[in-house]
Scaffold this motif. Sequence first.
Motif, mmCIF file in Angstrom:
data_model
loop_
_atom_site.group_PDB
_atom_site.id
_atom_site.type_symbol
_atom_site.label_atom_id
_atom_site.label_comp_id
_atom_site.label_asym_id
_atom_site.label_seq_id
_atom_site.Cartn_x
_atom_site.Cartn_y
_atom_site.Cartn_z
ATOM 1 N N LYS A 633 0.844 -1.187 0.000
ATOM 2 C CA LYS A 633 0.000 0.000 0.000
ATOM 3 C C LYS A 633 0.879 1.237 0.000
ATOM 4 C CE LYS A 633 -2.143 1.117 3.781
ATOM 5 N NZ LYS A 633 -2.979 1.110 4.979
ATOM 6 N N ASN A 634 0.286 2.360 -0.376
ATOM 7 C CA ASN A 634 0.991 3.634 -0.418
ATOM 8 C C ASN A 634 0.490 4.536 0.696
ATOM 9 O OD1 ASN A 634 2.783 3.526 -2.798
ATOM 10 N ND2 ASN A 634 0.863 3.140 -3.905
ATOM 11 N N PRO A 635 1.217 5.614 0.989
ATOM 12 C CA PRO A 635 0.771 6.514 2.051
ATOM 13 C C PRO A 635 -0.604 7.094 1.780
ATOM 14 C CG PRO A 635 3.020 7.000 1.416
ATOM 15 C CD PRO A 635 2.502 6.030 0.409
ATOM 16 N N MET A 636 -1.330 7.393 2.846
ATOM 17 C CA MET A 636 -2.656 7.994 2.751
ATOM 18 C C MET A 636 -2.547 9.495 3.021
ATOM 19 S SD MET A 636 -4.491 5.287 2.145
ATOM 20 C CE MET A 636 -6.160 5.809 2.506
ATOM 21 N N THR A 637 -3.666 10.204 2.769
ATOM 22 C CA THR A 637 -3.800 11.638 3.063
ATOM 23 C C THR A 637 -2.682 12.441 2.398
ATOM 24 O OG1 THR A 637 -4.544 10.865 5.239
ATOM 25 C CG2 THR A 637 -4.470 13.231 4.899
ATOM 26 N N VAL A 638 -2.488 12.211 1.106
ATOM 27 C CA VAL A 638 -1.485 12.983 0.369
ATOM 28 C C VAL A 638 -2.089 14.350 0.029
ATOM 29 C CG1 VAL A 638 -0.039 13.071 -1.688
ATOM 30 C CG2 VAL A 638 -0.462 10.890 -0.549
ATOM 31 N N GLU A 639 -1.357 15.441 0.354
ATOM 32 C CA GLU A 639 -1.825 16.794 0.093
ATOM 33 C C GLU A 639 -0.675 17.628 -0.444
ATOM 34 O OE1 GLU A 639 -3.355 18.333 3.718
ATOM 35 O OE2 GLU A 639 -5.279 17.299 3.562
ATOM 36 N N GLY A 640 -1.056 18.673 -1.235
ATOM 37 C CA GLY A 640 -0.070 19.618 -1.732
ATOM 38 C C GLY A 640 -0.536 21.031 -1.484
ATOM 39 N N LEU A 641 0.089 21.719 -0.557
ATOM 40 C CA LEU A 641 -0.257 23.089 -0.200
ATOM 41 C C LEU A 641 1.033 23.862 -0.018
ATOM 42 C CD1 LEU A 641 -3.050 22.447 2.462
ATOM 43 C CD2 LEU A 641 -3.393 23.216 0.122
ATOM 44 N N GLY A 642 1.065 25.074 -0.555
ATOM 45 C CA GLY A 642 2.257 25.887 -0.397
ATOM 46 C C GLY A 642 2.256 26.645 0.907
ATOM 47 N N SER A 643 3.423 26.757 1.542
ATOM 48 C CA SER A 643 3.547 27.577 2.739
ATOM 49 C C SER A 643 4.070 28.967 2.410
ATOM 50 C CB SER A 643 4.486 26.895 3.743
ATOM 51 O OG SER A 643 5.770 26.724 3.182
ATOM 52 N N GLU A 644 4.657 29.147 1.212
ATOM 53 C CA GLU A 644 5.136 30.424 0.718
ATOM 54 C C GLU A 644 4.659 30.583 -0.718
ATOM 55 O OE1 GLU A 644 6.568 32.624 2.527
ATOM 56 O OE2 GLU A 644 6.885 31.365 4.315
ATOM 57 N N PRO A 645 4.660 31.835 -1.248
ATOM 58 C CA PRO A 645 4.165 32.024 -2.626
ATOM 59 C C PRO A 645 4.957 31.261 -3.662
ATOM 60 C CG PRO A 645 4.236 34.118 -1.446
ATOM 61 C CD PRO A 645 4.921 33.130 -0.575
ATOM 62 N N ASP A 646 6.191 30.853 -3.350
ATOM 63 C CA ASP A 646 7.021 30.207 -4.367
ATOM 64 C C ASP A 646 7.383 28.782 -3.989
ATOM 65 O OD1 ASP A 646 8.596 30.789 -2.239
ATOM 66 O OD2 ASP A 646 10.291 31.584 -3.401
ATOM 67 N N ASN A 647 6.555 28.063 -3.244
ATOM 68 C CA ASN A 647 6.880 26.664 -2.958
ATOM 69 C C ASN A 647 5.611 25.821 -2.950
ATOM 70 O OD1 ASN A 647 5.590 26.878 -0.485
ATOM 71 N ND2 ASN A 647 7.430 26.775 0.756
ATOM 72 N N LEU A 648 5.844 24.497 -2.924
ATOM 73 C CA LEU A 648 4.769 23.513 -2.847
ATOM 74 C C LEU A 648 5.177 22.507 -1.775
ATOM 75 C CD1 LEU A 648 2.210 22.030 -3.888
ATOM 76 C CD2 LEU A 648 3.688 20.876 -5.544
ATOM 77 N N VAL A 649 4.393 22.412 -0.693
ATOM 78 C CA VAL A 649 4.688 21.490 0.401
ATOM 79 C C VAL A 649 3.810 20.261 0.220
ATOM 80 C CG1 VAL A 649 4.734 21.138 2.889
ATOM 81 C CG2 VAL A 649 5.265 23.392 1.932
ATOM 82 N N ILE A 650 4.468 19.131 -0.062
ATOM 83 C CA ILE A 650 3.762 17.862 -0.261
ATOM 84 C C ILE A 650 3.841 17.079 1.057
ATOM 85 C CG2 ILE A 650 3.655 15.728 -1.602
ATOM 86 C CD1 ILE A 650 5.115 17.233 -3.856
#
Length: 1135
Positions: A633-650
């Motif tokens: 199985k793979n990880p659950m609850t995968v999300e992508g939200l940026g914490s700064e205007p120029d990044n993506l926090v996965i």
Amino acid sequence: MKTGSGTLVINIMSEGKAETYEGVYQCTARNERGAAISNNIVVRPSRSPLWTKEKLEPITLRSGQSLVLPCRPPIGLPPAIIFWMDNSFQRLPQSERVSQGLNGDLYFSNVLPEDSREDYICYARFNHTQTIQQKQPISVKVILAKSNRERPPTFLTPEGNASNKEELRGNVLSLECIAEGLPTPIIYWIKEDGTLPINRTFYRNFQKTLQIIQVSEADSGKYQCIAKNALGVIHHTISVTVKAAPYWIMAPQNLVLSPGEDGALICRANGNPKPRISWLSNGVPIEIAPDDPSRKISGDTIIFSSVQERSSAVYQCNASNEYGYLLGNAFVNVLAEPPRILTSANTLYQVIANRPALLDCAFFGSPLPTIEWFKGTKGSALREDTYVLHENGTLEIPVAQKDSTGTYTCVARNKLGMAKNEVHLEIKDPTRIIKQPEYAVVQRGSTVSFECKVKHDHTLIPTVIWLKDNGELPSDGRFTIDKDHLVVADVSDNDGGTYTCVANTTLDNVSASAVLSVVAPTPTPAPIYDVPNPPFDLELTDQLDKSVQLSWTPGDDNNSPITKFIIEYEDAMHEAGLWRHQTEVPGTQTTAQLKLSPYVNYSFRVMAENSLGRSLPSEASEQYLTKAAEPDKNPMTVEGLGSEPDNLVITWQPLNGFESNGPGLQYKVSWRQKDGDDEWTSVVVANVSKYIVSGTPTFVPYLIKVQALNDVGFAPEPAVVMGHSGEDLPMVAPGNVHVTVVNSTLAEVHWDPVPLKSVRGHLQGYRIYYWTDQNSSKRNRRHIEKKILTFQGSKTHGMLPGLEPFSHYTLNIRVINGKGEGPASPDRVFHTPEGVPSAPSSLKIVNPTLDSLTLEWDPPSHPNGILTEYTLKYQPINSTHELGPLVDLKIPANKTRWTLKNLNFSTRYKFYFYAQTSAGSGSQITEEAVTTVDEGKEEWRKEIVNGSRSFFGLKGLMPGTAYKVRVGAEGDSGFVSSEDVFETGPAMASRQVDIATQGWFIGLMCAVALLILILLIVCFIRRNKGGKYPVKEKEDAHADPEIQPMKEDDGTFGEYSDAEDHKPLKKGSRTPSDRTVKKEDSDDSLVDYGEGVNGQFNEDGSFIGQYSGKKEKEPAEGNESSEAPSPVNAMNSFV
């Protein structure tokens, strides 16, 4: 000689006298390789000579003297055994006073008249000839002395103060001291330069003989015997020297050599004195034996160098001293032989698990072969870190396990060749008794059953036997054995005992016992119901990668059938100590097929459940580690939200250790823009829960996936989720803002939405800031309190509730996203219309007179507009609380005080008061007040009150009537008074039943009267016994002649005084018109019950203490005490 042996037989009975064969014999064995000789054997015939004839004179002595009766037996072979008897062949009694010495003599420390006899006979027994010789009887006559003179001890044997003793190593050392004296001495032993060996020391012959067995050189030294009686102590020192015949330190060992090899024969012996070593070759002293160039003698060692086959011989080592000799034969065999394995091929060894296994490999060869062991057909030689390799070729497995089963090969090598042999090892499960017989208490005549359930290796056939008290069962038809049970029917008292179940196989045996107690019949007790006992004997079989079979034995169900079994597991690798639910099976099953996950170190336990509850857990099973596999199985609850205007926090929820399926858990993180044609960008990260992608455009949608992997491989392809890079603040403010006022507290706001691209993030809604501008010029605008109202989503209008009427408002609107707020829209101003006012802040009625009342008030705290006027409504209330006609009065808005005149005296009025604006009337406030009594028509009535009281009840008042009360007090500071007005309650309706005529009231009053009578009787009895009450004693102790209780015609004040102690006031005394009170009238003070005279009145002169309800003994705040006399003379007066 016997045929086929070297034994020499001499038959003395048929072939002459024994003396003929007396001498020293030695045996020699010889072949072409050499000759071996035996030790010397000495043959001597036994002898039992007669006593020489002698004439023994009678012995006469006085009582108390010492005596020695000599024995002096003839010297025989072996030495005779000595004992003393009388003519009747009865042994003579011995004691601390009379005893036999080691030399056979009979010693008397002191004689008594009863020692007189004529038959003291010494006997010598020769065991080998089975003969007994006797000495001539000795006659002893003891004459009673008139007085026995006591004397200190002296030694009869040994003589003098010191002696010497020699003994050979290994023999028994016997030391003797016999003393005479009166009274009889007592003997003690010590070793001067050490302690006596505890386990080898014995005392014989009433402590007179000290024996040390297995004597060694360490026992040499000085031993002291001490004889003691009441008159003195004497000592004798025996110096002991332990000599030793030769004994081996290293006896010569047989030597097998191949041609050209070197070797050595070592012969080492010790003794006292030191033995002399001599060598013989084939029974001939080596000095005259044939010469051998390969042989060299060096003291106790013969060294061989480059031996040849002719060097074979038997060598004898002789170690001798004056006490004996040793002779050892050692065979030096020079051979050239390739290895031979003597153990039978394909021997099968069967061993119980967890026990040692010994695999034999007997071998022969010259030179001496080296031995190696191998397991199976391939692999390296077995090492001694796990196995034990013995010199005789045996392989030992200290703790054999199931995986020790297999074929083992023994290989013997020397320079002439190699030999090997295979043996087979099978490991069997141990035989166990999994259900043991249990202790039983049964009644006579009943039947008892003992269970003995045996578990064994399926390839072994056990035999089970039952024993009673470690013997066979009685041959009685009442005892029957049926499979796992022993049943005893019609139990009798003789059947009680220990019953043992013994299970035997060809490899092991086990046993278990239980005791049977037989008692008299008693009523059958009710069965005991309880939760089951825990299951036991858990076993894992059919062990596969992802499944295993678990079996168990149920515990006792305690009279309630087991309904189900609960199986739990522990992962010792990832979650040690935490037990999780695995599965449940019906109560009829004792096995379960369990599904397993990869890379988990499983342990299992089982619990049983019945209708009463769940049992304790069983003991944990053995551990079983499953093989690793790729994640499933793979990880659950995968999300992508940026914490700064120029990044993506996965981010994702990582797999736990149980889900990793193997070591080296990692994650492959992949991403690309949703609306672009870019390829997936991937990175493999450690076991973490987030990864940050930098340098991304602001708020752009991305496709994201996170895949698990470990050292074995990858998980299945993961699902793709959508995320966004980081947000930035919105760029545009809402436009076209306009406000519509709905009413004085509500307004509606409209605006145009902003373009979605300008939001630069997730649109969360619009936020309205609004505030009032009233009196803004009088305060810093930075401190204006702004209210905030947020509208979620994309709404373009909203309502503003809770506005203040008649106010100026300003507002602006901002758009909000996940990052924050955008710029504000231009301010918009709007006004709310007037509303009705709140109630006046306060209303007070002051200065009441006979016909007027004055009202004072504060304007409303929230006028909500411009006040136009006040409205006052009032109406009278009569004595029955009925309301009179309502009067309506308008008062200008600028007034805060108003006086009503022409009112009725002594009348209560109720007032209703509210303010008005152009929008209408506000909330009203109510109040009540009473006009004063007409003093001209009513005379003041006065009551004089004891100064120690803080209240007074007024009686005889009219219902529904207003009264004015005045309280005055006089002290050192002058006269002080205060007035107040109150109104009595309404009169009781005429139709009300007179309570005094009610039966329940009459009964209650009778009960109260009876209780009071009983209390009076008790008080009277206690008063007669104990005198005055404690409170009265305190009053007497602090009495002041000028302070007296007051008494009027209607009663006496003062709660604890007797009638004879009162000093009554003159009847009709009144307070003078100048409001002064004479000092002799009262000296009590209000201070005793309050806060002092000055603290009794409010600012308006009202009396505080009227309703205070303070108790007499409650301490006042000023540390005043109700028991202390007051320093202020005052009188409370009702005027």
